[in-house]
Design an enzyme around this catalytic site. Structure first.
Site, mmCIF file in Angstrom:
data_model
loop_
_atom_site.group_PDB
_atom_site.id
_atom_site.type_symbol
_atom_site.label_atom_id
_atom_site.label_comp_id
_atom_site.label_asym_id
_atom_site.label_seq_id
_atom_site.Cartn_x
_atom_site.Cartn_y
_atom_site.Cartn_z
ATOM 1 N N SER A 61 0.804 -1.496 0.129
ATOM 2 C CA SER A 61 -0.022 0.108 -0.173
ATOM 3 C C SER A 61 1.007 1.749 -0.122
ATOM 4 O O SER A 61 1.988 1.176 0.267
ATOM 5 C CB SER A 61 -0.878 0.329 1.604
ATOM 6 O OG SER A 61 -1.729 -1.232 1.366
HETATM 7 N N1 SAH Z 1 -0.886 -3.992 3.874
HETATM 8 C C1 SAH Z 1 -0.423 -4.672 2.688
HETATM 9 C C2 SAH Z 1 -1.382 -4.563 1.641
HETATM 10 C C3 SAH Z 1 -1.035 -5.673 0.471
HETATM 11 S S1 SAH Z 1 -2.664 -5.697 -0.490
HETATM 12 C C4 SAH Z 1 1.205 -4.190 2.428
HETATM 13 O O1 SAH Z 1 1.341 -2.952 2.162
HETATM 14 O O2 SAH Z 1 1.909 -4.929 2.446
HETATM 15 C C5 SAH Z 1 -3.273 -6.964 0.245
HETATM 16 C C6 SAH Z 1 -3.828 -8.179 0.820
HETATM 17 O O3 SAH Z 1 -4.452 -8.616 0.923
HETATM 18 C C7 SAH Z 1 -2.795 -9.375 -0.838
HETATM 19 O O4 SAH Z 1 -1.462 -9.670 -0.300
HETATM 20 C C8 SAH Z 1 -3.823 -9.938 -0.553
HETATM 21 O O5 SAH Z 1 -3.617 -11.732 -1.202
HETATM 22 C C9 SAH Z 1 -4.779 -10.693 0.526
HETATM 23 N N2 SAH Z 1 -5.595 -11.356 0.529
HETATM 24 C C10 SAH Z 1 -6.778 -10.423 0.161
HETATM 25 N N3 SAH Z 1 -7.994 -11.148 0.444
HETATM 26 C C11 SAH Z 1 -7.415 -12.034 1.541
HETATM 27 C C12 SAH Z 1 -8.503 -12.436 2.346
HETATM 28 N N4 SAH Z 1 -9.223 -12.986 2.406
HETATM 29 N N5 SAH Z 1 -7.161 -13.029 3.388
HETATM 30 C C13 SAH Z 1 -6.641 -12.941 4.182
HETATM 31 N N6 SAH Z 1 -5.517 -11.827 2.927
HETATM 32 C C14 SAH Z 1 -6.308 -11.355 2.177
#
Ligand code: SAH
Length: 212
Positions: A61
């Site tokens: 993010s």
């Molecule tokens: N805070 C993280 C954001 C990653 S993007 C960062 O800044 O790196 C969002 C993440 O949510 C992705 O890695 C995706 O695989 C995960 N995601 C999506 N649906 C999900 C679910 N149901 N349970 C767990 N993770 C999930």
């Protein structure tokens, strides 16, 4: 390469200049080396004002969004927090500096593994990571004083409301697959939840039983 100057500039221009004034959040963002959470070829972009690809069609993010969501939880230091979407682990690291314990769920095993490794290298030892569908929350560890969801949901999953402590705050993007509104829900008492809209945002989709 010393990234501390880039990090300080990021905090001044993207975080403080946009109104984030929680000093603990600011200090955490000055401390955590964001460039370690992206691949080597993208490290020079790590302190820019944008999200970046982390593989598996997912993103780390934008720094401002991490700061705004964290600040919205109004953390004091003794909380147990649930994070959904570990991704790179950067948001997890920021939270770990600010609370007692972070419980983080990621559905993609390679991302969870990579995040675990970096968090261990940084010796952040108050983090539990689980691989699985985070839309159902983490019942065994509930209730949480805060829940932060880093993926866009079509609606507010009921399990998050159920797993929120009285006085606890849930911050999550709700909307369609392209665009969402960042929402904060505060559990005032057993049955009363107060809902606020914070800002527009764009997250990757929350995929699972109570998501897309
Ligand atoms: N805070 C993280 C954001 C990653 S993007 C960062 O800044 O790196 C969002 C993440 O949510 C992705 O890695 C995706 O695989 C995960 N995601 C999506 N649906 C999900 C679910 N149901 N349970 C767990 N993770 C999930």
């Amino acid at each position: 390469m010393d990234y501390s100057i880039a990090r300080r500039r990021m905090v001044e221009q993207q975080i403080k200049a946009r109104g984030i004034d929680d000093q603990r959040v600011i200090d955490a963002m000055l401390t955590i080396p964001r460039h370690l959470f992206v691949e080597a070829g993208l490290q020079s972009h790590a302190y820019g004002d944008a999200s970046l690809p982390i593989g598996e069609k997912q993103t780390i993010s934008q720094p401002y969004m991490v700061a705004a969501m964290t600040a919205a939880l109004e953390l004091q230091g003794d909380e147990r927090i649930l994070e959904i979407g570990t991704g790179s682990g950067y948001q997890t690291a920021i939270l770990s500096k600010l609370v007692k314990r972070v419980y983080s769920i990621e559905r993609i095993a390679v991302l969870a593994g990579r995040a675990r490794k970096i968090l261990d290298q940084l010796q952040l030892s108050n983090i539990n990571i689980k691989i699985g569908d985070g839309t159902v929350g983490w019942k065994d560890q509930a209730p949480f004083s805060g829940i932060l969801v880093a993926a866009g949901s079509p609606d507010v999953p009921q399990k998050y409301l159920d797993q929120l402590d009285i006085g606890g705050k849930l911050v999550l993007p709700v909307g369609d697959r392209e665009e969402q509104i960042l929402i904060r829900i505060i559990r005032k008492n057993e049955n009363h939840f107060e809902r606020q809209q914070l800002m527009g945002c764009r997250f990757v989709p929350l995929i699972g039983e109570q998501g897309w």
